[in-house]
Scaffold this active site. Structure first.
Site, PDB file in Angstrom:
ATOM      1  N   SER A 808       0.843  -1.189   0.000  1.00 56.46           N
ATOM      2  CA  SER A 808       0.000   0.000   0.000  1.00 56.46           C
ATOM      3  C   SER A 808       0.887   1.252   0.000  1.00 56.46           C
ATOM      4  O   SER A 808       1.662   1.460  -0.927  1.00 56.46           O
ATOM      5  CB  SER A 808      -0.950  -0.033   1.184  1.00 56.46           C
ATOM      6  OG  SER A 808      -1.941   0.959   1.078  1.00 56.46           O
ATOM      7  N   ASP A 896      -8.983  -5.421  -5.244  1.00 53.60           N
ATOM      8  CA  ASP A 896      -8.579  -4.361  -4.323  1.00 53.60           C
ATOM      9  C   ASP A 896      -9.457  -3.132  -4.538  1.00 53.60           C
ATOM     10  O   ASP A 896      -9.502  -2.569  -5.632  1.00 53.60           O
ATOM     11  CB  ASP A 896      -7.097  -4.023  -4.554  1.00 53.60           C
ATOM     12  CG  ASP A 896      -6.530  -3.120  -3.482  1.00 53.60           C
ATOM     13  OD1 ASP A 896      -7.311  -2.580  -2.673  1.00 53.60           O
ATOM     14  OD2 ASP A 896      -5.300  -2.952  -3.445  1.00 53.60           O
ATOM     15  N   HIS A 928      -7.185  -5.865  -0.814  1.00 52.64           N
ATOM     16  CA  HIS A 928      -6.023  -5.006  -0.584  1.00 52.64           C
ATOM     17  C   HIS A 928      -4.973  -5.662   0.305  1.00 52.64           C
ATOM     18  O   HIS A 928      -3.773  -5.461   0.109  1.00 52.64           O
ATOM     19  CB  HIS A 928      -6.487  -3.688   0.036  1.00 52.64           C
ATOM     20  CG  HIS A 928      -5.407  -2.663   0.171  1.00 52.64           C
ATOM     21  ND1 HIS A 928      -4.729  -2.139  -0.917  1.00 52.64           N
ATOM     22  CD2 HIS A 928      -4.867  -2.060   1.264  1.00 52.64           C
ATOM     23  CE1 HIS A 928      -3.829  -1.253  -0.500  1.00 52.64           C
ATOM     24  NE2 HIS A 928      -3.896  -1.196   0.817  1.00 52.64           N
TER      25      HIS A 928
END
Length: 952
Positions: A808, A896, A928
């Site tokens: 991320s 995601d 995610h």
């Protein structure tokens, strides 16, 4: 004849009267007659023939060459094969008596003169052409030749060719070892060894590992290239096997997820001895099946006054199958479970005599799926223990051919039944909450066997985290605004919400302030007080929170713990996470919670009257110096249950009574479960002060942290490669707790640096706000500064072998680092990274963060401008893609919702177009977090192989 005697045979022939011994040739009649008239007797004996002067001179010159080559051959090439002159003479006599000269005749095929044994690829065939263009080429085959010539064979072949043909020597067929093939990596300990020594090293140092592998027979693999390929394949198999075994070991340790005190019985009144039963629930990964298992354990604690005397063994753990939620009644005599089986959801009530009640929620058809997440879910017993409160998805009525108008359901809400509305878009709450859109409060009446859906919740509010009001006359819940549209809620404490009270008549009242966020309401044992957490709306999606105190009697609210802007070293740095489900002391005077503090996590208490915050359990208290993280699971009747761990110690449970805040050091802790393992590597926390040129002048004087894990027992003069691990968020935190990925990397020989850059939680609100508008620069410099400081202070680390990884926002920083420092980092692994914030703007479920990250205040009606898009682009890694030279491994989740997988694809295409090494792993059914067990295992294996390939 034997090859080792061939040169001496030629020398003996040369010492006699010059003559040429040849074999009979069966040549075509069409060929011209040779100049030399050579005859052979029928018996096979050779006959001398006149030789011209020119040929005599040629043979004499060749004889000198033979002597010189013979001496060189015996001295350098095969001294061990040299035989005595007497043996050679005796052999010559035997050969002459046979008349064949020791050379076997071979008939040349005349059906296809273009085909010869040489054409068929036999390297043992030696060309013995006489220098005469009118004589057909004669080939002699060595009957004892091996598949691959040795140096002596090639020397003989070269000498014969030069002697009889006068041509230059043929090209050697011995494989030349290139410099790149001169060394190989040991698959078990990582040492770089010369290939000739590798097998000896494997037999001496790794006999156990080698015994488990197939060893190809050397007689079957003669080609050196095949040997190298087999060795490399063997190394790869061994390496993958070791990586999987290490990761399986590290990820298989159970992790406690909840605890509760379910019974407290007095067993000795005179001595005030009592027996407490603790129920704990754990999560454990099973790599064989690729699933996360849950199991429960019961512990019996024998206590005297407020001291734990004995902990009785728990017995066998019980596997929890298909359980969504569970809760013990206030008396502890019965337990409620919501379970899913065969597509149906049930409410089960278990007592001392087994299953006492079961309701099929799906068959009752009052609502949709029950919520089990951390943002909305609850399962609360009423004070009378006859009702259960929970949250579920609102019932959706399927459109029918005869329905064309809207109708009212039981809770007063309108359900559209028009046929044309069946494809209407329904919003949900984003990543991790897919399909959860309209939660409703539900009550299961166990006596009546019925379910009631509460009416009276405002339509613009989504209720969750509910609990019963005193005396069961109503419910209290957290309501999240869902208008004008929903934003992602998971990991976001900055969503507008408030604390509400709903009575049985459907009257709803707001108890907290407007325009803030609220979460984690917890009622005191005497039902007079409620504490909850409050934060800002928008801005950083994770932040330092206030603890609010609501007086049920006076209906007033006050601040119990305020936001901490900055903290002194080792002091309380604020609240950043939700409160435990049971957090009050028995006297209703103190509230206990866990919170991040620099590089650790500790347990704190706050006095309800004074607001004083005290550290209860942590690095500096209760002799827990070996643990870097202490997580409070529950406190009931002043008995605390905590999960303790560190980077080299998996989680274990400890219990203890706390009778006085001022005597925290006197609390006795007992171990009641978990792994009793101490991994063989070291770790240390670090506090780093950025230099003046990297200072944020608006928030000057801020420090940041890091945690370094180092392997033990490095080989002599061997330095460890360094893997820089960066957390996402960006407002998240690396605590010094058990991290299976970091531990496995360290056990495989990597040093791991986990960086808490400015903007991480645990360092105060100023640190969080300092990152707004400075992403892609301040956080990148912090990570690189931490790496430089670590390499400067640790001489056992190799500065030429540094890799970076993250997910991320951590992937965002990893890609920034390899782009901004292309000559420093040698490899990169990024999971669902943010690559281009401008193109992510319209696809993320937390669109507000795209603005806040670049320093722009967000509002629901904000539209992107050219200036805001330019700012987002300039702070993104994609602008540095042309400078990236380090190999990049990308791991993307196809579902995601937070960071679209097209972000990673954008970088993948940019690197492919520039021939930069890049590999992309696509997990189509992942979100995610890439949290499935098989996905975690596959990601880890590929990351380690990627780093080993490009760092070694």
């Amino acid at each position: 004849m034997r090859k080792d005697g061939f040169l001496k045979h030629l020398a003996m022939c040369e010492s006699k009267k010059p003559k040429v011994t040849v074999v009979e040739l069966k040549s075509d009649e069409s060929l011209p007659a040779p100049d030399l008239h050579l005859t052979t007797s029928e018996a096979g004996s050779t006959e001398e023939m006149p030789v011209s002067e020119g040929h005599k001179n040629l043979i004499s010159e060749d004889a000198l060459k033979i002597r010189r080559r013979k001496a060189y051959f015996e001295q350098h090439l095969c001294p061990k094969r040299a035989v005595s002159e007497e043996t050679v003479s005796q052999g010559m006599a035997d050969q002459n008596s046979r008349g064949d000269g020791g050379i076997m005749e071979e008939q040349v095929r005349t059906d296809d003169p273009t085909i010869s044994p040489v054409d068929e690829g036999d390297p043992s065939v030696v060309d013995l052409s006489v220098v005469d263009h009118n004589v057909t080429e004669t080939t002699v085959s060595n009957s004892a030749a091996s598949l691959h010539p040795i140096e002596a064979d090639v020397a003989i072949q070269t000498l014969v060719n030069e002697t009889f043909s006068g041509h230059t020597s043929v090209e050697s067929t011995i494989p030349q070892r290139s410099r790149s093939d001169a060394q190989d990596l040991c698959p078990f300990c990582g040492l770089m060894l010369y290939r000739k020594n590798l097998q000896v090293h494997l037999r001496r140092k790794h006999p156990d590992q080698m015994s488990n592998l197939e060893k190809p027979a050397s007689a079957q693999v003669k080609n050196p290239k095949q040997q190298r390929l087999a060795l490399r394949q063997q190394q790869k198999i061994a390496m993958e096997s070791e990586i999987r075994a290490v990761f399986r070991h590290c990820i298989s340790f159970p992790v406690p997820i909840s605890a509760s005190v379910v019974a407290d019985e007095l067993v000795d009144t005179a001595n005030e001895k009592h027996c407490i039963t603790i129920l704990t629930r754990w999560s454990q990964c099973d790599l064989e099946r690729g699933v996360k298992l849950r199991f429960s354990q019961r512990w019996t604690v024998l206590c005297k006054h407020d001291t734990v005397e004995h902990v009785l063994p728990s017995g066998t753990s019980s596997h929890i199958e298909k359980e969504l939620l569970s809760s013990h009644s206030p008396s502890g005599t019965i337990q409620a479970v919501i379970r899913e089986d065969a597509g149906h959801q049930y409410v089960e009530v278990w007592g001392q005599n087994g299953l006492e009640k079961s309701l099929d929620l799906t068959a009752l058809n009052k609502h949709g799926k029950v919520y089990e997440d951390a943002q909305f879910a609850c399962l609360a017993w009423s004070p009378c223990e006859k009702k259960l409160l929970y949250v579920a998805e609102k019932k959706r009525v399927e459109p029918s051919a005869h329905s064309s108008v809207a109708s009212a359901n039981e809770d007063g809400g309108l359900v559209l039944l028009e046929e044309q509305d069946k494809n209407i878009y329904v919003e949900d709450w984003g990543e991790g909450l897919v399909g959860k859109s309209c939660p409703v409060l539900c009550v299961a009446d166990l006596n009546k066997g019925a379910v009631i859906v509460y009416a009276g919740v405002p339509p613009h509010i989504s209720p969750g985290q509910a609990l019963w009001a005193p005396n069961g006359r109503g419910v209290m819940f957290v309501g999240h605004w869902n208008e004008p549209f929903r934003l992602g809620l998971k990991f976001c404490s900055n969503r507008r919400s408030a604390l509400y009270y709903l009575d049985m008549k459907g009257n709803c009242e707001c108890l907290s302030a407007e325009g803030v966020s609220a979460s984690s309401p917890r009622m005191s044992p005497d039902s007079c007080w409620i504490v909850y957490l409050q934060g800002q709306v928008f801005g950083p999606h994770r932040q330092c929170l206030r603890m609010m105190l609501y007086d049920m009697k006076n209906r007033s609210t006050s601040v119990l713990v305020d936001v901490v802007r900055r903290a002194e070293k080792g002091q309380f740095a604020g609240i950043y996470e939700s409160l435990p489900s049971q957090c009050w002391s028995a006297d209703n005077e103190r509230v206990f919670f866990s919170s991040s503090c620099e590089n650790s996590k500790a347990v704190f208490s706050v006095d309800r009257t004074t607001g004083r915050v005290t550290q209860v359990c942590g690095l500096d208290a209760l002799r827990l110096d070996d643990f870097g993280s202490v997580q409070l699971l529950t406190i009931q009747k002043d008995l605390m249950v905590m999960s303790c761990s560190s980077p080299n110690q998996p989680p274990c449970l400890k219990v203890g009574f706390l009778s006085s805040v001022d005597q925290a050091e006197d609390m006795q802790l007992c171990n009641v479960g978990g792994a009793d393992v101490y991994e063989g590597f070291d770790w240390q926390p670090m506090l780093i002060t950025p230099p003046s040129q990297e200072e944020n002048h608006q928030f000057s004087g801020l420090n940041f942290g890091a945690i370094l894990l180092k392997p033990y027992n490095l080989p002599e003069r061997r330095k460890s490669p360094l893997v820089v691990n960066i957390h996402g968020g960006p407002h998240a935190h690396f605590a010094a707790d058990w991290n299976a990925t970091a531990a496995a990397l360290t056990k495989l020989g990597f040093a791991v640096l986990m960086v808490n850059y400015r903007g991480s939680t645990g360092f105060g609100q100023d640190g969080i706000e300092s990152l707004l508008g400075n992403v892609g620069s301040q956080d990148v410099k912090d990570v690189h500064r931490a790496v430089l400081c670590t390499l400067q202070n640790e001489t056992t680390l190799d500065p030429d072998r540094v890799a970076v990884m993250g997910g991320s926002h951590g992937g965002f920083l990893a890609c920034h680092l390899v782009g901004q420092y292309p000559d420093f980092y040698r490899a990169c692994a990024a999971r669902n990274p943010v690559i281009n914030a401008a193109t992510l703007l319209g696809t993320s479920d937390i669109v507000d963060w795209r603005y806040s990250s670049v320093g722009i205040q967000y509002a629901f009606d904000r539209l992107p401008t050219s200036q805001s898009l330019i700012s987002m682009l300039e702070k993104s890694p994609i602008i540095h893609a042309a400078q990236i030279r380090a190999p990049v491994l990308l791991m993307l989740g196809g579902r995601d919702r937070r960071v679209s997988p097209h972000q990673g694809l954008e970088l993948y295409r940019a690197l492919k177009s520039r021939n930069t090494p890049v590999r992309l792993l696509w997990y189509g059914d992942e979100g995610h977090s890439l949290s499935k067990v098989n996905t975690q295992s596959d990601c880890f294996l590929n990351i380690v192989l990627w780093f080993k390939e490009h760092l070694n």
